[in-house]
Scaffold this active site. Sequence first.
Site, PDB file in Angstrom:
ATOM      1  N   GLY A 230       6.259  -4.940  -2.037  1.00 22.34           N
ATOM      2  CA  GLY A 230       7.681  -4.600  -2.077  1.00 22.34           C
ATOM      3  C   GLY A 230       7.999  -3.378  -2.921  1.00 22.34           C
ATOM      4  N   ASP A 286       5.624   1.124   6.356  1.00 23.87           N
ATOM      5  CA  ASP A 286       4.647   1.705   5.429  1.00 23.87           C
ATOM      6  C   ASP A 286       3.320   1.050   5.835  1.00 23.87           C
ATOM      7  OD1 ASP A 286       3.445   2.959   3.307  1.00 23.87           O
ATOM      8  OD2 ASP A 286       4.141   1.510   1.820  1.00 23.87           O
ATOM      9  N   CYS A 339      -0.305   6.148   3.394  1.00 16.22           N
ATOM     10  CA  CYS A 339      -0.919   6.878   2.275  1.00 16.22           C
ATOM     11  C   CYS A 339      -2.274   7.399   2.772  1.00 16.22           C
ATOM     12  CB  CYS A 339      -1.041   6.027   1.018  1.00 16.22           C
ATOM     13  SG  CYS A 339      -2.020   4.549   1.220  1.00 16.22           S
TER      14      CYS A 339
HETATM   15  C1  LIG Z   1       0.432  -0.064   2.824  1.00 12.63           C
HETATM   16  S1  LIG Z   1       0.737  -1.750   2.652  1.00 12.63           S
HETATM   17  C2  LIG Z   1       2.439  -1.797   2.199  1.00 12.63           C
HETATM   18  C3  LIG Z   1       2.720  -1.377   0.781  1.00 12.63           C
HETATM   19  C4  LIG Z   1       4.164  -1.563   0.355  1.00 12.63           C
HETATM   20  N1  LIG Z   1       5.087  -0.970   1.277  1.00 12.63           N
HETATM   21  C5  LIG Z   1       4.444  -1.040  -1.031  1.00 12.63           C
HETATM   22  O1  LIG Z   1       5.045   0.044  -1.183  1.00 12.63           O
HETATM   23  O2  LIG Z   1       4.059  -1.724  -1.999  1.00 12.63           O
HETATM   24  C6  LIG Z   1       0.760  -2.276   4.310  1.00 12.63           C
HETATM   25  C7  LIG Z   1       1.195  -3.712   4.538  1.00 12.63           C
HETATM   26  O3  LIG Z   1       1.284  -3.914   5.955  1.00 12.63           O
HETATM   27  C8  LIG Z   1       1.042  -5.271   6.203  1.00 12.63           C
HETATM   28  N2  LIG Z   1       0.757  -5.439   7.646  1.00 12.63           N
HETATM   29  C9  LIG Z   1      -0.401  -5.347   8.308  1.00 12.63           C
HETATM   30  N3  LIG Z   1      -0.237  -5.561   9.624  1.00 12.63           N
HETATM   31  C10 LIG Z   1       1.087  -5.796   9.801  1.00 12.63           C
HETATM   32  C11 LIG Z   1       1.892  -6.120  10.932  1.00 12.63           C
HETATM   33  N4  LIG Z   1       1.368  -6.216  12.155  1.00 12.63           N
HETATM   34  N5  LIG Z   1       3.210  -6.331  10.749  1.00 12.63           N
HETATM   35  C12 LIG Z   1       3.748  -6.232   9.506  1.00 12.63           C
HETATM   36  N6  LIG Z   1       3.038  -5.948   8.397  1.00 12.63           N
HETATM   37  C13 LIG Z   1       1.730  -5.734   8.545  1.00 12.63           C
HETATM   38  C14 LIG Z   1      -0.119  -5.605   5.282  1.00 12.63           C
HETATM   39  O4  LIG Z   1      -0.169  -7.005   5.038  1.00 12.63           O
HETATM   40  C15 LIG Z   1       0.236  -4.777   4.035  1.00 12.63           C
HETATM   41  O5  LIG Z   1       0.898  -5.580   3.073  1.00 12.63           O
END
Ligand SMILES: C[S@@+](CC[C@H](N)C(=O)[O-])C[C@H]1O[C@@H](n2cnc3c(N)ncnc32)[C@H](O)[C@@H]1O
Length: 397
Positions: A230, A286, A339
């Site tokens: 988050g 993201d 990223c």
């Molecule tokens: C880069 S991280 C997000 C970091 C967060 N936005 C932050 O700023 O702390 C990507 C996230 O996408 C989630 N994710 C992976 N596949 C997904 C999907 N099909 N739908 C939604 N979320 C997904 C992962 O569980 C992970 O927590």
Amino acid sequence: MTPGARIQAAVEILDRWLDGEAAEKALTGWARRSRFAGSKDRAAIRDHVFDAIRCKRSYAALGGAMTGRGLMIGLVRAQEIEVSELFSGQGHAPEPLSDAEMAAGEAPQGAAALDLPDWLEPIWRDSLDERAEAAALAQRSRAPVMLRANLRKTDLDQARTALSGEGIETRPVEISDTALLVETGARKVALSQAFQTGLVELQDGASQAVVDALPLTDGMRVLDYCAGGGGKTLAMAGRADARFYAHDVNEGRLRDLPDRAARAGVEVTLLPAGDVQGDFDLVLCDAPCSGSGSWRRAPDGKWRLSAGQLQHLTELQRDILDQAAGLVAANGVLAYATCSLLADENDNQIAAFLARHPGWTETQLQHWLPGPQGDGFFLSCLIRADSDATIDRNFSG
Ligand SMILES: C[S@@+](CC[C@H](N)C(=O)[O-])C[C@H]1O[C@@H](n2cnc3c(N)ncnc32)[C@H](O)[C@@H]1O
């Protein structure tokens, strides 16, 4: 512990890492077996280990072996420290170098000099052109510790003063008007009052800049579709008086968000995984990615990534974009961020989305390169083609 004993500890931890143990686990295991080590020792050993992981190939070349000992000989040579001072065999320091070790070691070449895997180097160069070498070299150094001032509770000056009162000195940086770079006292942040009361959050500068660049206004319904811990939900909530919803396919990742939101003085509604409906004015994805823009923070990822995993990630990103597009209101915005520095996860991913969805157009495109103020990041904002659009293309970092 003596400086040499710290090197020996790093040698042992790196040997476990090279055998396949996760770096964090190897570090924790060593600390548990070594109660004599103080916090300064543990911090110094951790720095050695992560420096060596970031620079695995170049240090192994300089040190003459892909072993914990070879990596640490490489580190000492790269830092131009007299090897015999640390490899002395005295006070738990590693044994002095043998004649063979003295003769071994050479300047790294090609992908090894950039500390990239061989398979990745051409992809890296294609993605980054003339920025490729600088971006790779930036991933060889430690990342800055950065904070975000929570504008819901404070401003930059008040946050700096509060931190300074607790022995944490910071300075503002241009990348974002909420960003503070920690100059001293980084290890005190997590226990500081300023952090505990939600005046500041730990957040990379480019992550903050991505949020600054979003077309976010008061009153919007905003969905953070891949919210993870988050970090970006909270950064958005610090910027606008909007209604925020957080979703992640892995609900466990949202676990700490209610407490973090309470600390920050903002409201976030958690949505159940895979069951999101409705029209949102802004949907941020993201997306999960290679992490190649932030490998200096998580350098294990650089060596673990394979061509097959990269392919899998691009397929996952494609599916996420397609799902998220269906959640955007008629005049809303779909924002896609990673990223990553790799074109297949960024520009090419967006080009493929636009080819699949001719009714959409890109309004904003921005790349951040890893540097002293933040990690590498990518942002593209998309709207339906019948909205008014202006294109903004930008390179930062
Ligand atoms: C880069 S991280 C997000 C970091 C967060 N936005 C932050 O700023 O702390 C990507 C996230 O996408 C989630 N994710 C992976 N596949 C997904 C999907 N099909 N739908 C939604 N979320 C997904 C992962 O569980 C992970 O927590």
